[in-house]
Motif scaffolding. Structure first.
Motif, PDB file in Angstrom:
ATOM      1  N   ASN A  90     -27.661  12.728 -24.851  1.00 29.43           N
ATOM      2  CA  ASN A  90     -27.224  13.785 -23.935  1.00 29.43           C
ATOM      3  C   ASN A  90     -27.654  15.223 -24.094  1.00 29.43           C
ATOM      4  O   ASN A  90     -28.198  15.485 -25.197  1.00 29.43           O
ATOM      5  CB  ASN A  90     -25.763  13.657 -24.111  1.00 29.43           C
ATOM      6  CG  ASN A  90     -25.017  14.195 -22.838  1.00 29.43           C
ATOM      7  OD1 ASN A  90     -25.632  14.251 -21.582  1.00 29.43           O
ATOM      8  ND2 ASN A  90     -23.853  15.043 -22.847  1.00 29.43           N
ATOM      9  N   CYS A 139     -18.486  12.626 -27.052  1.00 31.34           N
ATOM     10  CA  CYS A 139     -18.964  13.493 -25.860  1.00 31.34           C
ATOM     11  C   CYS A 139     -17.779  13.865 -25.036  1.00 31.34           C
ATOM     12  O   CYS A 139     -17.206  12.814 -24.452  1.00 31.34           O
ATOM     13  CB  CYS A 139     -20.181  13.102 -25.146  1.00 31.34           C
ATOM     14  SG  CYS A 139     -20.518  13.929 -23.762  1.00 31.34           S
ATOM     15  N   ILE A 140     -17.531  14.693 -24.426  1.00 32.58           N
ATOM     16  CA  ILE A 140     -16.342  15.258 -23.644  1.00 32.58           C
ATOM     17  C   ILE A 140     -16.638  14.555 -22.281  1.00 32.58           C
ATOM     18  O   ILE A 140     -15.567  14.344 -21.628  1.00 32.58           O
ATOM     19  CB  ILE A 140     -16.333  16.617 -23.359  1.00 32.58           C
ATOM     20  CG1 ILE A 140     -15.020  17.216 -22.916  1.00 32.58           C
ATOM     21  CG2 ILE A 140     -17.543  16.903 -22.337  1.00 32.58           C
ATOM     22  CD1 ILE A 140     -14.716  18.688 -23.089  1.00 32.58           C
ATOM     23  N   GLY A 220     -19.251  16.430 -29.329  1.00 34.15           N
ATOM     24  CA  GLY A 220     -20.566  16.382 -29.298  1.00 34.15           C
ATOM     25  C   GLY A 220     -21.091  18.055 -28.792  1.00 34.15           C
ATOM     26  O   GLY A 220     -22.309  18.177 -29.170  1.00 34.15           O
ATOM     27  N   PHE A 221     -20.670  18.565 -27.707  1.00 39.47           N
ATOM     28  CA  PHE A 221     -21.412  19.762 -27.296  1.00 39.47           C
ATOM     29  C   PHE A 221     -21.571  20.615 -28.324  1.00 39.47           C
ATOM     30  O   PHE A 221     -22.177  21.745 -28.136  1.00 39.47           O
ATOM     31  CB  PHE A 221     -20.815  20.519 -25.991  1.00 39.47           C
ATOM     32  CG  PHE A 221     -19.468  20.881 -25.885  1.00 39.47           C
ATOM     33  CD1 PHE A 221     -19.407  22.204 -26.474  1.00 39.47           C
ATOM     34  CD2 PHE A 221     -18.344  19.973 -25.607  1.00 39.47           C
ATOM     35  CE1 PHE A 221     -18.067  22.705 -26.210  1.00 39.47           C
ATOM     36  CE2 PHE A 221     -16.969  20.829 -25.754  1.00 39.47           C
ATOM     37  CZ  PHE A 221     -16.869  22.043 -26.068  1.00 39.47           C
TER      38      PHE A 221
END
Ligand SMILES: Nc1nc2c(c(=O)[nH]1)N[C@H]1C(S)=C(S)[C@@H](COP(=O)(O)O)O[C@H]1N2
Ligand SMILES: [Mo]
Length: 252
Positions: A90, A139-140, A220-221
């Protein structure tokens, strides 16, 4: 490089129940779904797990918060047999646009509230003590996956550069215009590592070569890949997604 991927593969589509749950969680407590899933160690991809999270949410305010904000609490770890293969990619662009970085000339810049502002090459980073972890990346956008990352415990790195650990933030600038930042407590957390390896190999290009921050207590970000510069500061540096409205803390 083009901003934003246009066609998400089927299994990567936003799941409406997750988006809805995330909103409710924010509204009720200002806390993120990621924080809750880290705490529970749940894979939040299927309906069953979402139900469990809803159930957990009802006890959120009275019981879970104190656990969540304990700065040393550890994210769950997993056996090698549970590593997700292939691991999802991503970024704010497609995988074939990931920056190509030459490891031989790579330099990590260090600035801000540190004693030693010399830059680091990869050999110097590999000469520092290394640690390995198998943890879940969440991850969002509604997916999670288990991976193995190895590298320098970030608190070891901060000690080597003489960082002022009473400062509030550590900021990261990446080779692809991405940027992010974390609070000092998270920077010093024992599971926060400057990862050089993914599995048993140097980080592949699209997964952050040559250096990424692995923070299993955050979404994740907040795990910047392709790190080019690190700085210690008392002013919140924000981040690529954080500055577009994603919750800055996003973790535990
Ligand atoms: N440099 C950089 N780091 C980044 C991103 C990015 O676009 N650029 N995306 C973030 C997001 S939203 C996620 S989910 C993870 C994805 O990491 P992966 O490709 O190893 O799965 O990287 C994070 N770090
Ligand atoms: Mo993400």
């Amino acid at each position: 490089m083009s901003d934003k991927k246009k066609d998400l593969p089927k299994n990567r589509e936003l799941q409406p129940e997750l988006v809805q749950l995330q909103r409710r969680l924010f509204l009720r407590s200002g806390l993120s779904l990621g924080a809750l899933s880290l705490l529970s160690g749940c894979n939040l991809q299927d309906g069953d797990q979402v139900d469990k999270v809803l159930w957990a949410m009802s006890r959120w305010n009275d019981r879970v918060q104190s656990m969540l904000f304990r700065p040393s609490h550890l994210a769950p770890t997993y056996p090698a047999s549970m590593i997700t293969k292939p691991f999802p990619f991503n970024a704010f662009y497609d995988a074939d646009s990931a920056p190509e970085i030459d490891g031989d000339t790579y330099k990590l810049e260090v600035s801000g509230l540190v004693r030693d502002k010399r830059s680091w090459n990869l050999a110097q980073l590999r000469a520092l003590p290394q640690a390995s972890q198998i943890t879940r990346h969440i991850c969002i956008e509604g997916w999670s996956a288990i991976g193995q990352w190895s590298g320098v415990p970030f608190r070891t790195f901060l000690a080597h550069v003489g960082a002022d650990t009473t400062a509030k933030y550590v900021g990261f600038k990446c080779a692809d215009r991405y940027y992010s930042s974390i609070d000092m407590a998270t920077a010093l957390h024992p599971q926060t590592i400057l990862a050089l390896d993914f599995g048993q190999e140097p980080l592949p290009t699209e997964y952050g070569y040559p250096l990424k921050l692995r923070v299993p207590t955050k979404l994740g970000f907040k795990n910047p890949k392709h790190i080019a510069a690190i700085f210690v500061t008392n002013e919140n540096p924000g981040g690529y997604w954080e500055d577009q409205g994603y919750n800055w803390f996003s973790g535990s």
